[in-house]
Design a protein around this motif. Structure first.
Motif: not given
Length: 197
Positions: A24-26, A35-42, A77-87
Motif C-alpha cells: 500500500p502507498a501508506g 492491506a499491509a496487515y495481510d502482507l506482513y502480519g504473519g 519514507d518509501p525513498g528510504q526503505a520498503s514498508m516491510r522494513t519500516w514495520l
C-alpha cells in the motif's frame, strides 16, 4: 561487511523481493492498514513470537506495531526503505518494550524469566533478522545483474567462473559485476545507517 546472515542466505534472499506495487502507498486509511496487515502480519507475528516465546505477547506486538505505524504515517519514507522494513523496525522496538515491561512485571524472583539470558543476547536473533531484512532491502535496490552476482557468489559461495559460464558471459565480466555490486551494496547500507564497522 559487518552484516551477518545466518541460515541459508541465498534461499532467504531469493524469496524476499516483494514488488513495491503490491505494497500500500501508506497507512493512512483503513484499507491501507488491512492491506499491509495481510502482507506482513504473519511475518511480524513470527518475528515477535521468536523473540518473546509467547503467543499472546507476539499478537500484542503485531497489534502495537500497526497502531504505532497508523499513528505516525509520516515516519514511513518509501525513498528510504520498503514498508516491510519500516514495520519490522517498529516491531523490533515493540518487542524491546515488551521485554522491558515483562522484566519489570516479573522481577528478579521469577524463575522462567531469570533462565533467559540478558536482553542484548536475547535480542540477538531479532537483530539478526532485522539485519537480514535491511540487507534484503539493500539488495533489492541493486540492478538484477549485480544482485545475482552478489547473492550467488558472495553469499552462495559460487565462483565467478561458474556463474559466468552458466550465464554465458566472460569471467572478467562477472567479476566486474560482483565488484560493482558489492561496492553499491556497501554504499546503500552506509547511506541508510545499516552498516556497522
Amino acid at each position: 561487511m559487518a552484516v551477518t546472515v545466518s541460515g541459508s542466505p541465498v534461499r532467504w534472499f531469493r524469496g524476499r523481493f516483494v514488488s513495491k506495487e503490491s505494497e500500500p502507498a501508506g497507512l493512512q486509511t483503513e484499507c491501507e492498514v488491512r492491506a499491509a496487515y495481510d502482507l506482513y502480519g504473519g511475518e511480524l507475528f513470527g518475528f515477535a513470537f521468536k523473540a518473546l516465546g509467547d503467543r499472546q505477547l507476539a499478537e500484542d506486538v503485531v497489534q502495537e506495531t500497526f497502531v504505532r505505524a497508523w499513528r505516525s504515517p509520516q515516519g514511513y519514507d518509501p525513498g528510504q526503505a520498503s514498508m516491510r522494513t519500516w514495520l519490522f523496525a517498529i516491531a523490533r522496538n515493540a518487542v524491546v518494550d515488551t521485554m522491558r515491561r515483562r522484566r519489570v512485571r516479573e522481577g528478579p524472583g521469577y524463575s522462567s524469566w531469570d533462565a533467559v539470558s540478558e536482553a542484548p543476547s536475547a535480542l540477538n536473533p531479532v537483530d539478526q533478522l532485522l539485519e537480514q531484512i535491511q540487507l534484503g532491502e539493500a539488495l533489492q535496490r541493486l540492478s538484477p545483474q549485480h544482485r545475482e552476482a552478489v547473492v550467488e557468489v558472495y553469499f552462495g559461495g559460487r565462483t565467478c567462473a561458474e556463474l559466468a559460464e552458466e550465464s554465458g558471459i566472460s569471467a572478467s565480466t562477472m567479476r566486474s559485476r560482483l565488484y560493482y555490486g558489492v561496492r553499491a551494496l556497501r554504499l546503500i547500507l552506509e547511506e541508510n545507517g545499516w552498516l556497522t564497522s
